[in-house]
Scaffold this active site. Structure first.
Site, PDB file in Angstrom:
ATOM      1  N   SER A 129       0.843  -1.201   0.000  1.00 12.64           N
ATOM      2  CA  SER A 129       0.000   0.000   0.000  1.00 12.64           C
ATOM      3  C   SER A 129       0.871   1.242   0.000  1.00 12.64           C
ATOM      4  O   SER A 129       2.023   1.198   0.440  1.00 12.64           O
ATOM      5  CB  SER A 129      -0.873   0.003   1.262  1.00 12.64           C
ATOM      6  OG  SER A 129      -1.595   1.213   1.361  1.00 12.64           O
ATOM      7  N   TYR A 142      -2.447   0.489  10.712  1.00  6.81           N
ATOM      8  CA  TYR A 142      -2.335  -0.009   9.328  1.00  6.81           C
ATOM      9  C   TYR A 142      -0.974   0.361   8.745  1.00  6.81           C
ATOM     10  O   TYR A 142      -0.334  -0.466   8.087  1.00  6.81           O
ATOM     11  CB  TYR A 142      -3.478   0.577   8.492  1.00  6.81           C
ATOM     12  CG  TYR A 142      -3.571   0.045   7.074  1.00  6.81           C
ATOM     13  CD1 TYR A 142      -3.704  -1.322   6.813  1.00  6.81           C
ATOM     14  CD2 TYR A 142      -3.571   0.919   5.982  1.00  6.81           C
ATOM     15  CE1 TYR A 142      -3.804  -1.794   5.503  1.00  6.81           C
ATOM     16  CE2 TYR A 142      -3.680   0.455   4.677  1.00  6.81           C
ATOM     17  CZ  TYR A 142      -3.797  -0.899   4.440  1.00  6.81           C
ATOM     18  OH  TYR A 142      -3.901  -1.368   3.140  1.00  6.81           O
TER      19      TYR A 142
HETATM   20  P1  NAP Z   1     -11.318  -6.151   0.257  1.00  5.98           P
HETATM   21  O1  NAP Z   1     -12.279  -6.020  -0.858  1.00  5.98           O
HETATM   22  O2  NAP Z   1     -11.804  -5.927   1.652  1.00  5.98           O
HETATM   23  O3  NAP Z   1     -10.596  -7.561   0.141  1.00  5.98           O
HETATM   24  C1  NAP Z   1      -9.800  -8.092   1.178  1.00  5.98           C
HETATM   25  C2  NAP Z   1      -9.654  -9.576   0.939  1.00  5.98           C
HETATM   26  O4  NAP Z   1      -8.798 -10.110   1.955  1.00  5.98           O
HETATM   27  C3  NAP Z   1     -10.977 -10.316   1.039  1.00  5.98           C
HETATM   28  O5  NAP Z   1     -11.044 -11.275   0.021  1.00  5.98           O
HETATM   29  C4  NAP Z   1     -10.905 -10.978   2.388  1.00  5.98           C
HETATM   30  O6  NAP Z   1     -11.607 -12.221   2.348  1.00  5.98           O
HETATM   31  C5  NAP Z   1      -9.418 -11.241   2.498  1.00  5.98           C
HETATM   32  N1  NAP Z   1      -8.996 -11.478   3.857  1.00  5.98           N
HETATM   33  C6  NAP Z   1      -9.093 -10.654   4.913  1.00  5.98           C
HETATM   34  N2  NAP Z   1      -8.643 -11.251   6.024  1.00  5.98           N
HETATM   35  C7  NAP Z   1      -8.256 -12.501   5.638  1.00  5.98           C
HETATM   36  C8  NAP Z   1      -7.714 -13.609   6.312  1.00  5.98           C
HETATM   37  N3  NAP Z   1      -7.475 -13.582   7.637  1.00  5.98           N
HETATM   38  N4  NAP Z   1      -7.430 -14.736   5.617  1.00  5.98           N
HETATM   39  C9  NAP Z   1      -7.667 -14.778   4.279  1.00  5.98           C
HETATM   40  N5  NAP Z   1      -8.186 -13.773   3.589  1.00  5.98           N
HETATM   41  C10 NAP Z   1      -8.475 -12.642   4.262  1.00  5.98           C
HETATM   42  O7  NAP Z   1     -10.116  -5.105   0.078  1.00  5.98           O
HETATM   43  P2  NAP Z   1      -9.008  -4.919  -1.089  1.00  5.98           P
HETATM   44  O8  NAP Z   1      -8.894  -3.461  -1.306  1.00  5.98           O
HETATM   45  O9  NAP Z   1      -9.287  -5.797  -2.243  1.00  5.98           O
HETATM   46  O10 NAP Z   1      -7.708  -5.385  -0.299  1.00  5.98           O
HETATM   47  C11 NAP Z   1      -6.750  -6.277  -0.854  1.00  5.98           C
HETATM   48  C12 NAP Z   1      -5.359  -5.851  -0.429  1.00  5.98           C
HETATM   49  O11 NAP Z   1      -5.092  -4.557  -0.957  1.00  5.98           O
HETATM   50  C13 NAP Z   1      -5.132  -5.726   1.076  1.00  5.98           C
HETATM   51  O12 NAP Z   1      -3.875  -6.240   1.412  1.00  5.98           O
HETATM   52  C14 NAP Z   1      -5.171  -4.225   1.320  1.00  5.98           C
HETATM   53  O13 NAP Z   1      -4.436  -3.873   2.472  1.00  5.98           O
HETATM   54  C15 NAP Z   1      -4.541  -3.738   0.045  1.00  5.98           C
HETATM   55  N6  NAP Z   1      -4.812  -2.342  -0.319  1.00  5.98           N
HETATM   56  C16 NAP Z   1      -6.072  -1.877  -0.503  1.00  5.98           C
HETATM   57  C17 NAP Z   1      -6.263  -0.537  -0.846  1.00  5.98           C
HETATM   58  C18 NAP Z   1      -7.638   0.053  -1.058  1.00  5.98           C
HETATM   59  O14 NAP Z   1      -7.774   1.281  -1.053  1.00  5.98           O
HETATM   60  N7  NAP Z   1      -8.664  -0.735  -1.299  1.00  5.98           N
HETATM   61  C19 NAP Z   1      -5.173   0.314  -0.994  1.00  5.98           C
HETATM   62  C20 NAP Z   1      -3.887  -0.196  -0.815  1.00  5.98           C
HETATM   63  C21 NAP Z   1      -3.715  -1.516  -0.486  1.00  5.98           C
HETATM   64  P3  NAP Z   1     -12.437 -12.885   3.548  1.00  5.98           P
HETATM   65  O15 NAP Z   1     -12.998 -11.766   4.385  1.00  5.98           O
HETATM   66  O16 NAP Z   1     -13.477 -13.693   2.826  1.00  5.98           O
HETATM   67  O17 NAP Z   1     -11.439 -13.747   4.265  1.00  5.98           O
END
Ligand code: NAP
Length: 241
Positions: A129, A142
């Site tokens: 991130s 975070y």
């Molecule tokens: P999201 O839609 O909330 O997806 C998060 C995913 O992680 C879900 O599939 C969730 O699945 C899974 N997850 C959470 N806890 C878990 C666990 N203990 N074991 C296995 N899976 C788990 O958010 P996203 O934006 O796609 O996030 C994906 C990645 O991108 C993350 O690492 C986040 O920090 C990073 N990121 C996001 C943003 C943003 O603005 N969206 C920006 C920078 C980085 P389940 O709940 O079904 O387990």
């Protein structure tokens, strides 16, 4: 193309990445805690799935026991909990963020490294991130987790030098996924306000970056790829119209 394992594939960036890598010709293996969602995803892309909680070492073991071979691992599972100032910080949130973003990445990487190396062209991709580079008010828990995940990724790159495994981190800014809904514990109004007046990245935009990194020739290592919306110039520097 070989086998690509994608963690956290039940929504957002993970789901889009799984779809994209399947379209690229990978044999995709997906995991997350919401089993019904990953099952449906696997069915729709002709991939395989298993339940996976990266915070739980025994769940990681069970998931990885089913992965006979692996060329690419996308450590995507992660996220944020809360936006509390340090004076109000809840240690349980900090521990949960460390578990999923840092230890989850460690566990998956450690378990699948042997398979990736044996493939002769392994690749670990970590979804970090902009929060791994820049502190922001309310971001400490975070920030700490993503800075730590980035440290792990940088060390891995050094330790794997001379071995046939590439290491890439993709560091996005604002992406419209379930990220903010999870961060604000289901408060849809607060979550959608994050994207008010902004055109954020889509999950597919980030999936495209992952696809680019893993489809370069084996001698090319995309080390870090920071990708922000045009409306975002820093972790908390956002233009809203
Ligand atoms: P999201 O839609 O909330 O997806 C998060 C995913 O992680 C879900 O599939 C969730 O699945 C899974 N997850 C959470 N806890 C878990 C666990 N203990 N074991 C296995 N899976 C788990 O958010 P996203 O934006 O796609 O996030 C994906 C990645 O991108 C993350 O690492 C986040 O920090 C990073 N990121 C996001 C943003 C943003 O603005 N969206 C920006 C920078 C980085 P389940 O709940 O079904 O387990």
């Amino acid at each position: 193309m070989g086998v690509a394992v994608v963690t956290g594939a039940s929504s957002g960036i993970g789901e889009a990445t799984a779809r994209r890598l399947a379209a690229d010709g990978f044999d995709v293996y997906v995991g997350a805690r919401r089993e019904e969602r990953v099952r449906r995803l696997a069915e729709s892309i002709g991939g395989r799935w298993a339940p996976l909680d990266v915070s739980d070492p025994s769940s990681v073991d069970r998931f990885c026991d089913g992965v006979a071979s692996c060329r690419v691992l996308v450590n995507n599972a992660g996220g944020a909990l809360g936006l509390d100032r340090i004076e109000d910080a809840d240690e349980r949130d900090w521990l949960a963020m460390y578990q999923v973003n840092v230890l989850g990445t460690l566990r998956m990487t450690r378990r699948l490294l042997g398979q990736m190396e044996a493939s002769g062209n392994g690749h670990v991709v970590t979804v970090g991130s902009i929060a791994a580079y820049e502190a922001y008010v309310g971001g400490a828990g975070y920030n700490a987790a993503k800075f730590a995940e980035r440290a792990l990724t940088r060390v891995l790159r050094l330790e794997l030098l001379g071995r046939p495994v590439r290491v890439t981190e993709i560091d996005p800014g604002m992406v419209e996924t379930e990220f903010s809904t999870v961060r604000f514990r289901g408060d849809a109004e607060r979550a959608s306000a994050v994207y008010n007046g902004v055109t954020p990245l889509s999950a597919e935009d980030v999936a495209e970056c992952v696809s680019f990194a893993v489809t370069r020739p084996p001698h090319v290592n995309i080390d870090t790829l920071v990708v922000l919306a045009r409306d975002q110039a820093g972790a908390a520097t956002v233009h809203r119209s």
